[in-house]
Motif scaffolding. Sequence first.
Motif, PDB file in Angstrom:
ATOM      1  N   SER A  76      37.817 -40.799 -49.953  1.00 25.74           N
ATOM      2  CA  SER A  76      37.178 -41.429 -48.794  1.00 25.74           C
ATOM      3  C   SER A  76      36.222 -42.538 -49.227  1.00 25.74           C
ATOM      4  O   SER A  76      36.129 -43.578 -48.564  1.00 25.74           O
ATOM      5  CB  SER A  76      36.441 -40.385 -47.949  1.00 25.74           C
ATOM      6  OG  SER A  76      35.278 -39.902 -48.593  1.00 25.74           O
ATOM      7  N   ARG A 122      36.583 -46.469 -48.226  1.00 24.88           N
ATOM      8  CA  ARG A 122      35.462 -47.252 -47.695  1.00 24.88           C
ATOM      9  C   ARG A 122      35.224 -48.506 -48.540  1.00 24.88           C
ATOM     10  O   ARG A 122      34.958 -49.593 -48.006  1.00 24.88           O
ATOM     11  CB  ARG A 122      34.192 -46.391 -47.660  1.00 24.88           C
ATOM     12  CG  ARG A 122      34.190 -45.292 -46.602  1.00 24.88           C
ATOM     13  CD  ARG A 122      32.921 -44.442 -46.738  1.00 24.88           C
ATOM     14  NE  ARG A 122      32.884 -43.305 -45.837  1.00 24.88           N
ATOM     15  CZ  ARG A 122      32.362 -43.312 -44.618  1.00 24.88           C
ATOM     16  NH1 ARG A 122      31.837 -44.428 -44.146  1.00 24.88           N
ATOM     17  NH2 ARG A 122      32.360 -42.218 -43.875  1.00 24.88           N
ATOM     18  N   LEU A 134      35.752 -39.693 -43.509  1.00 24.53           N
ATOM     19  CA  LEU A 134      35.657 -41.099 -43.128  1.00 24.53           C
ATOM     20  C   LEU A 134      34.765 -41.293 -41.909  1.00 24.53           C
ATOM     21  O   LEU A 134      34.711 -42.398 -41.355  1.00 24.53           O
ATOM     22  CB  LEU A 134      37.052 -41.661 -42.860  1.00 24.53           C
ATOM     23  CG  LEU A 134      37.951 -41.805 -44.089  1.00 24.53           C
ATOM     24  CD1 LEU A 134      39.362 -42.218 -43.681  1.00 24.53           C
ATOM     25  CD2 LEU A 134      37.371 -42.799 -45.083  1.00 24.53           C
ATOM     26  N   LEU A 175      34.947 -48.642 -40.145  1.00 24.71           N
ATOM     27  CA  LEU A 175      34.084 -48.335 -41.286  1.00 24.71           C
ATOM     28  C   LEU A 175      33.156 -49.516 -41.545  1.00 24.71           C
ATOM     29  O   LEU A 175      33.572 -50.521 -42.136  1.00 24.71           O
ATOM     30  CB  LEU A 175      34.924 -48.051 -42.537  1.00 24.71           C
ATOM     31  CG  LEU A 175      35.870 -46.848 -42.472  1.00 24.71           C
ATOM     32  CD1 LEU A 175      36.787 -46.836 -43.693  1.00 24.71           C
ATOM     33  CD2 LEU A 175      35.072 -45.555 -42.399  1.00 24.71           C
ATOM     34  N   ASP A 176      31.923 -49.424 -41.078  1.00 24.82           N
ATOM     35  CA  ASP A 176      30.931 -50.476 -41.319  1.00 24.82           C
ATOM     36  C   ASP A 176      31.471 -51.871 -40.993  1.00 24.82           C
ATOM     37  O   ASP A 176      31.321 -52.817 -41.779  1.00 24.82           O
ATOM     38  CB  ASP A 176      30.451 -50.447 -42.777  1.00 24.82           C
ATOM     39  CG  ASP A 176      29.593 -49.231 -43.078  1.00 24.82           C
ATOM     40  OD1 ASP A 176      29.266 -48.490 -42.142  1.00 24.82           O
ATOM     41  OD2 ASP A 176      29.248 -49.023 -44.248  1.00 24.82           O
ATOM     42  N   PHE A 205      27.444 -48.178 -45.871  1.00 25.63           N
ATOM     43  CA  PHE A 205      28.097 -47.974 -47.156  1.00 25.63           C
ATOM     44  C   PHE A 205      27.446 -48.795 -48.261  1.00 25.63           C
ATOM     45  O   PHE A 205      27.487 -48.396 -49.434  1.00 25.63           O
ATOM     46  CB  PHE A 205      29.586 -48.314 -47.046  1.00 25.63           C
ATOM     47  CG  PHE A 205      30.358 -47.990 -48.292  1.00 25.63           C
ATOM     48  CD1 PHE A 205      30.481 -46.675 -48.728  1.00 25.63           C
ATOM     49  CD2 PHE A 205      30.958 -49.003 -49.037  1.00 25.63           C
ATOM     50  CE1 PHE A 205      31.190 -46.375 -49.887  1.00 25.63           C
ATOM     51  CE2 PHE A 205      31.669 -48.703 -50.182  1.00 25.63           C
ATOM     52  CZ  PHE A 205      31.778 -47.388 -50.610  1.00 25.63           C
TER      53      PHE A 205
END
Length: 326
Positions: free
Chosen positions: A18, A22, A46, A114-115, A254
Motif C-alpha cells: 500500500s 501511494r 489504502l 490518494l492525496d 503521504f
Amino acid sequence: MKIAFVGKGGSGKTTLSSLFIRHLAATGAPVLAVDADINQHLGPALGLDDTVAAALPAMGERLPLIKDYLRGSNPRIASAETMIKTTPPGEGSRLLRVNENNPVYDACARPVELDGGAVRLMVTGPFTDANLGVACYHSKTGAVELCLNHLVDGRDEYAVVDMTAGSDSFASGMFTRFDITFLVAEPTRKGVSVYRQYKEYARDFGVTLKVVGNKVQGEDDLDFLRAEVGDDLLVTVGHSDWVRAMEKGRPPRFDALEEANRAALRTLQETADATYELRDWERYTRQTVHFHLKNAESWGNARTGADLAAQVDPGFVLREGVTAGV
C-alpha cells in the motif's frame, strides 16, 4: 511493470504494497492495484472505510464476464465455460492495458483517491462460509491470474499485486507473471522461510526476486537478514509513526512519511523500473503455455470436458503493440 508483494501472513506485505502504491500515485504514474489475497486488507490500507472496502466488487464473482470479454473472437476458445485460470491469449483474444477503460475494469475496478492522485483497485473477494465445500479459494484468485495473462503493460505504468500469504501462487504459475517480486520478510526464522520457498521454486523460471526487510530494529536484525538472504536483500524498513497513524485510520498526508521510508520506496521503484530492460515476452508467453498445459492435464480437461491444449496459439506472443481482438 507487473510487481508482486509476497510474504508470510503478518510480515507486513500489505502495508508495504500500500505504501508503494501511494508512492507511485504521488509520482502521477498510472497504477492498477490488485488485492489477490483472500484476506482482503489492501483497500483499508489504502484508506478505504471498512464498509466501503467490503462492498468492492469481487473479481471471483465476475469470472464469467471476465472470461467472455477476454476470449474475444479467439477461434481456439469455444466458450467462456472452457476457459480456466491459466488459459493463454491468442489471435483474437481481447487484452487489458493498465491505462484504459474496458468492461472488466467497469465491472471490477473502483477508483481510490490518494492525496489528490488516484489508482484503480481490484479485489479477488473474500473466501466466505458460502464457499466451504463448494469451491477452493484458487477459483477466486484465478480471476487475477487470467487478467495477468492478458495484461499488456508498458514502461512507467504499474500493476501492483498484493499476493496470497505464503507460497500458494506456485500451484498455478502465477508467480511467473511479474517483472519483479518483492518478498517482505521479518528478521526471524519464520520470516525468511517463505523466502527460501520462493527462491527454490523461482530458480528455474527466471523470476526476479528481491527482499524487503520489515520491522528491522537494529544492526542485529540487519545482520540476520544479510546472513539469511544475502544479496537479495534490497532495502529495510523500520518503525513508522506514519504507518501507525494509518493503521489507526488517521493517516497524515503521504508527503509526511519518514524520509528513510520514502527513500526505501524510491529504491523499490528504481529497481522495478530497471527490470523493464530484462523483459522477455517470448519467455513470458512460453511460461503461460507451460502452466496452462500442466493444469489442463491435471484437472482442466476433466473439469471442462474439452481438450484445453487446443487453446494454445503456437504463433502468438504477448507483447507491447500486439493488437487486441474484438
